[in-house]
Design a protein around this motif. Structure first.
Motif, PDB file in Angstrom:
ATOM      1  N   GLU A 359       0.882  -1.316  -0.291  1.00 51.49           N
ATOM      2  CA  GLU A 359       0.063   0.095   0.016  1.00 51.49           C
ATOM      3  C   GLU A 359       1.026   1.351   0.076  1.00 51.49           C
ATOM      4  OE1 GLU A 359      -2.732  -0.330   3.453  1.00 51.49           O
ATOM      5  OE2 GLU A 359      -3.730  -2.042   2.657  1.00 51.49           O
ATOM      6  N   THR A 360       1.819   1.231   0.710  1.00 49.22           N
ATOM      7  CA  THR A 360       2.859   2.398   0.872  1.00 49.22           C
ATOM      8  C   THR A 360       3.971   2.461  -0.084  1.00 49.22           C
ATOM      9  OG1 THR A 360       4.282   1.219   2.360  1.00 49.22           O
ATOM     10  CG2 THR A 360       2.192   2.474   3.419  1.00 49.22           C
ATOM     11  N   GLY A 361       4.085   1.451  -0.959  1.00 47.38           N
ATOM     12  CA  GLY A 361       5.126   1.471  -1.845  1.00 47.38           C
ATOM     13  C   GLY A 361       6.714   1.365  -1.355  1.00 47.38           C
ATOM     14  N   GLU A 362       6.520   0.726  -0.205  1.00 48.15           N
ATOM     15  CA  GLU A 362       7.817   0.503   0.601  1.00 48.15           C
ATOM     16  C   GLU A 362       8.031  -1.050   0.591  1.00 48.15           C
ATOM     17  OE1 GLU A 362      10.265   2.568   1.453  1.00 48.15           O
ATOM     18  OE2 GLU A 362       8.850   4.419   0.774  1.00 48.15           O
ATOM     19  N   LEU A 363       7.605  -1.768  -0.220  1.00 48.21           N
ATOM     20  CA  LEU A 363       7.788  -3.108  -0.132  1.00 48.21           C
ATOM     21  C   LEU A 363       9.080  -3.695  -0.230  1.00 48.21           C
ATOM     22  CD1 LEU A 363       6.199  -5.866  -0.415  1.00 48.21           C
ATOM     23  CD2 LEU A 363       6.259  -5.947  -3.046  1.00 48.21           C
ATOM     24  N   ASP A 364      10.024  -2.967  -0.928  1.00 46.47           N
ATOM     25  CA  ASP A 364      11.385  -3.460  -0.710  1.00 46.47           C
ATOM     26  C   ASP A 364      11.813  -3.358   0.800  1.00 46.47           C
ATOM     27  OD1 ASP A 364      11.101  -3.646  -3.465  1.00 46.47           O
ATOM     28  OD2 ASP A 364      12.271  -1.815  -3.725  1.00 46.47           O
ATOM     29  N   SER A 365      11.749  -2.105   1.362  1.00 42.48           N
ATOM     30  CA  SER A 365      12.462  -2.035   2.767  1.00 42.48           C
ATOM     31  C   SER A 365      11.609  -2.960   3.837  1.00 42.48           C
ATOM     32  CB  SER A 365      12.285  -0.525   3.230  1.00 42.48           C
ATOM     33  OG  SER A 365      10.758  -0.483   3.286  1.00 42.48           O
ATOM     34  N   LEU A 366      10.421  -3.188   3.441  1.00 34.75           N
ATOM     35  CA  LEU A 366       9.697  -4.163   4.469  1.00 34.75           C
ATOM     36  C   LEU A 366      10.104  -5.793   4.291  1.00 34.75           C
ATOM     37  CD1 LEU A 366       6.217  -2.526   4.528  1.00 34.75           C
ATOM     38  CD2 LEU A 366       7.757  -3.018   6.575  1.00 34.75           C
ATOM     39  N   LEU A 367      10.404  -6.153   2.927  1.00 36.15           N
ATOM     40  CA  LEU A 367      10.865  -7.330   2.517  1.00 36.15           C
ATOM     41  C   LEU A 367      12.163  -7.565   3.362  1.00 36.15           C
ATOM     42  CD1 LEU A 367       9.839  -7.827  -0.955  1.00 36.15           C
ATOM     43  CD2 LEU A 367       8.786  -9.116   0.851  1.00 36.15           C
ATOM     44  N   PHE A 368      12.793  -6.497   3.332  1.00 36.35           N
ATOM     45  CA  PHE A 368      14.342  -6.612   4.044  1.00 36.35           C
ATOM     46  C   PHE A 368      13.986  -6.660   5.475  1.00 36.35           C
ATOM     47  CE2 PHE A 368      16.383  -4.720   0.229  1.00 36.35           C
ATOM     48  CZ  PHE A 368      17.188  -5.720   0.014  1.00 36.35           C
ATOM     49  N   GLU A 369      12.959  -6.088   5.883  1.00 35.72           N
ATOM     50  CA  GLU A 369      12.578  -6.271   7.479  1.00 35.72           C
ATOM     51  C   GLU A 369      12.231  -7.954   7.799  1.00 35.72           C
ATOM     52  OE1 GLU A 369      13.161  -4.417   9.972  1.00 35.72           O
ATOM     53  OE2 GLU A 369      13.864  -2.732   9.054  1.00 35.72           O
ATOM     54  N   ILE A 370      11.402  -8.355   6.793  1.00 34.48           N
ATOM     55  CA  ILE A 370      11.082  -9.623   7.000  1.00 34.48           C
ATOM     56  C   ILE A 370      12.074 -10.650   6.987  1.00 34.48           C
ATOM     57  CG2 ILE A 370       9.412 -11.353   5.761  1.00 34.48           C
ATOM     58  CD1 ILE A 370       7.662  -9.137   4.953  1.00 34.48           C
ATOM     59  N   ALA A 371      13.054 -10.455   5.925  1.00 33.31           N
ATOM     60  CA  ALA A 371      14.036 -11.034   6.143  1.00 33.31           C
ATOM     61  C   ALA A 371      15.056 -11.199   7.437  1.00 33.31           C
ATOM     62  CB  ALA A 371      15.088 -10.724   4.773  1.00 33.31           C
ATOM     63  N   GLY A 372      15.032  -9.908   7.734  1.00 32.53           N
ATOM     64  CA  GLY A 372      15.824  -9.641   9.183  1.00 32.53           C
ATOM     65  C   GLY A 372      14.975 -10.684  10.349  1.00 32.53           C
ATOM     66  N   MET A 373      13.540 -10.612  10.186  1.00 30.87           N
ATOM     67  CA  MET A 373      12.726 -11.272  11.251  1.00 30.87           C
ATOM     68  C   MET A 373      13.119 -12.710  11.289  1.00 30.87           C
ATOM     69  SD  MET A 373       8.621 -11.381  11.388  1.00 30.87           S
ATOM     70  CE  MET A 373       8.756  -9.556  11.603  1.00 30.87           C
ATOM     71  N   TYR A 374      13.023 -13.214   9.949  1.00 28.11           N
ATOM     72  CA  TYR A 374      13.186 -14.664   9.759  1.00 28.11           C
ATOM     73  C   TYR A 374      14.601 -15.280  10.202  1.00 28.11           C
ATOM     74  CZ  TYR A 374       8.726 -15.812   7.745  1.00 28.11           C
ATOM     75  OH  TYR A 374       7.050 -15.841   7.433  1.00 28.11           O
ATOM     76  N   GLU A 375      15.801 -14.358   9.822  1.00 28.83           N
ATOM     77  CA  GLU A 375      16.928 -14.481  10.141  1.00 28.83           C
ATOM     78  C   GLU A 375      17.087 -14.738  11.737  1.00 28.83           C
ATOM     79  OE1 GLU A 375      19.086 -11.596   8.312  1.00 28.83           O
ATOM     80  OE2 GLU A 375      18.590 -12.475   6.249  1.00 28.83           O
ATOM     81  N   ARG A 376      16.565 -13.657  12.257  1.00 30.60           N
ATOM     82  CA  ARG A 376      16.739 -13.462  13.945  1.00 30.60           C
ATOM     83  C   ARG A 376      15.920 -14.990  14.463  1.00 30.60           C
ATOM     84  NH1 ARG A 376      16.079  -8.098  12.830  1.00 30.60           N
ATOM     85  NH2 ARG A 376      13.690  -8.367  13.154  1.00 30.60           N
ATOM     86  N   GLU A 377      14.745 -15.277  14.186  1.00 36.09           N
ATOM     87  CA  GLU A 377      14.259 -16.368  14.517  1.00 36.09           C
ATOM     88  C   GLU A 377      14.847 -17.676  14.071  1.00 36.09           C
ATOM     89  OE1 GLU A 377      10.098 -16.674  13.237  1.00 36.09           O
ATOM     90  OE2 GLU A 377       9.668 -14.547  13.992  1.00 36.09           O
ATOM     91  N   THR A 378      15.300 -17.786  12.919  1.00 29.37           N
ATOM     92  CA  THR A 378      16.237 -18.801  12.548  1.00 29.37           C
ATOM     93  C   THR A 378      17.495 -19.091  13.819  1.00 29.37           C
ATOM     94  OG1 THR A 378      15.609 -18.740  10.441  1.00 29.37           O
ATOM     95  CG2 THR A 378      17.347 -19.919  10.828  1.00 29.37           C
ATOM     96  N   ASP A 379      18.041 -17.888  13.991  1.00 30.71           N
ATOM     97  CA  ASP A 379      19.412 -17.894  14.785  1.00 30.71           C
ATOM     98  C   ASP A 379      18.795 -18.309  15.967  1.00 30.71           C
ATOM     99  OD1 ASP A 379      22.026 -17.452  15.339  1.00 30.71           O
ATOM    100  OD2 ASP A 379      21.439 -15.591  16.279  1.00 30.71           O
ATOM    101  N   TYR A 380      17.721 -17.860  16.503  1.00 30.35           N
ATOM    102  CA  TYR A 380      17.051 -18.172  17.924  1.00 30.35           C
ATOM    103  C   TYR A 380      16.989 -19.766  18.012  1.00 30.35           C
ATOM    104  CZ  TYR A 380      14.218 -18.200  22.107  1.00 30.35           C
ATOM    105  OH  TYR A 380      13.841 -18.772  23.402  1.00 30.35           O
ATOM    106  N   ASN A 381      16.334 -20.239  17.207  1.00 30.76           N
ATOM    107  CA  ASN A 381      15.878 -21.669  16.887  1.00 30.76           C
ATOM    108  C   ASN A 381      16.874 -22.585  16.934  1.00 30.76           C
ATOM    109  OD1 ASN A 381      13.253 -21.095  17.072  1.00 30.76           O
ATOM    110  ND2 ASN A 381      12.781 -21.214  14.769  1.00 30.76           N
TER     111      ASN A 381
END
Length: 424
Positions: A359-381
């Motif tokens: 909606e905001t046209g910031e899909l690129d930056s939010l996809l990087f945020e999603i990648a960082g979220m999954y990376e942190r969860e992966t590291d924790y697991n």
């Protein structure tokens, strides 16, 4: 002008002794490993040395062909770490404004691994013939991967090749870190499982047959668990070669099945539901997808083309099919968030972030945020994986020890009690 010798080595790689003059006119000498005298001259020119004489070194000529084929047999292939270093070096050279042909000449001159030298030389030869870098890399797609080649092509089209090299380097570093952390977490459980298998083989082949001869001399009825252990040990000693052949055949057949499209799809789907490690594999794969998709979109790749490339690089046939499902939905005109929700692999939080980014046209930056979220969860697991596996391994070891102890010592205990009763 440098002097070409009449005899040139026909080996793929040879060591050449050279003499030349540097920029100050001083005479310098040395040795270089290359596929021919012309390649040595090119390397010297790139280093600012005017070649005067180039010839196969005496040591290389004396060593003969035996060492050449032995060196070729033991040659190490180009690894992921080599490509990672190459990406970092190309980013630095490109950022500094070094022309690409000169950059490859410098990298070829400084490379140590023969396989990497040949790779750089082949790419440089393609560039000399007027081909684009992406076309030159496509000749070695088995080494670089389709995603890497596609991103280089996008960098050439958009004029952002320097940034693409940086993003590729970061992407490859993340994947390498995930693999290393998983290997480190699985090292202890693997050693324990291997030790358990070796212990079971030793007990069944060498220990239990001794107890079988002892129990046979008592002429007494043995407990059920003891008869089971002795029967399995007897069968294993008599048919161990058949068991070994069956295990090898099963491993070969399973490997062949997993190489088929259907087998790989079924296995990739099932391993996402495995206990403990299934969630780690899923999150690491989705992190790779999010970062790859963000990198492609940020570089100006159309959504449909980006999803096509990313689906081939997630290294999971099941997730890849879901990404292709997203691509087909976008081609029909549906929104990215709706297509992502239809796949059934993203969490509600991630789906909400995708909808906001769309909606905001910031899909690129939010996809990087999603990648960082999954990376942190992966590291924790991954950090908690060893702690979750250890109780299971201890339970299995305790059960095996209990079965062996009961099977071996129950008859001894019963016979001892009987002997005491008769003596009393």
């Amino acid at each position: 002008m440098w002097v070409r010798t009449t005899t040139e080595s026909t080996d793929p790689m040879a060591t050449y002794a050279w003499r030349g003059r540097n920029g100050r006119g001083e005479l310098v000498t040395g040795q270089l490993e290359a596929v021919g005298e012309g390649a040595v001259a090119d390397q010297l020119v790139s280093m600012g040395v005017a070649p005067v004489h180039i010839a196969v070194s005496a040591e290389a000529a004396v060593s003969g062909g035996a060492e050449a084929w032995w060196a070729k047999l033991n040659r190490k292939p180009v690894s992921v770490e080599d490509i990672l270093v190459f990406s970092r070096q190309m980013y630095t050279l490109s950022k500094a404004g070094v022309p690409i042909l000169r950059a490859f000449a410098g990298l070829q001159a400084s490379a140590v691994k023969p396989a990497m030298v040949e790779l750089l030389q082949d790419i440089r030869a393609s560039l000399d013939q007027g081909r684009e870098l992406s076309v030159a890399l496509q000749r070695h797609v088995a080494i670089f991967g389709s995603f890497y080649v596609s991103m280089i092509r996008v960098g050439e089209m958009t004029g952002r090749l320097t940034e693409v090299f940086l993003r590729l380097n970061e992407h490859m570093e993340f994947e390498r870190d995930v693999r290393e952390r998983i290997k480190q977490a699985m090292r202890y459980p693997s050693f324990v499982i291997i030790a358990m298998v070796i212990a079971l083989v030793v007990i069944n082949v060498f220990v239990l047959p001794v107890f079988a001869r002892v129990f046979a001399g008592f002429n007494a009825e043995l407990p059920l668990i003891t008869r089971g252990l002795l029967g399995f040990s007897t069968w294993m000693v008599a048919w161990w070669h058949v068991l070994l052949a069956a295990l090898i055949a099963a491993a070969v057949a399973l490997r062949g099945y997993l190489r088929t499209p259907e087998g790989r799809y079924r296995w990739d789907s099932r391993k996402l539901r495995l206990p403990i490690i299934g969630d780690i594999i899923l999150k690491a794969t989705l992190a790779r997808f999010s970062r790859s998709f963000a990198l492609s979109s940020q570089s100006g790749v159309p959504l449909v083309q980006a999803l096509t490339v990313v689906a081939q690089t997630v290294d999971n046939a099941y997730i890849g099919s879901r990404i292709e499902q997203m691509r087909d939905g976008i081609e029909r005109g549906e929104s990215i968030s709706r297509c992502a929700a239809a796949t059934g692999v993203f969490t509600p939080v991630v789906l909400q972030m995708i909808a906001v980014g769309e909606e905001t046209g910031e899909l690129d930056s939010l996809l990087f945020e999603i990648a960082g979220m999954y990376e942190r969860e992966t590291d924790y697991n991954i950090k908690g994986m060893s702690a979750a596996i250890e109780p299971i391994l201890l339970s299995v070891i305790a059960a095996l020890v209990l079965v062996l102890a009961l099977g071996v010592f129950l008859p001894l205990w019963s016979m001892g009690q009987a002997a005491m009763g008769r003596s009393g």
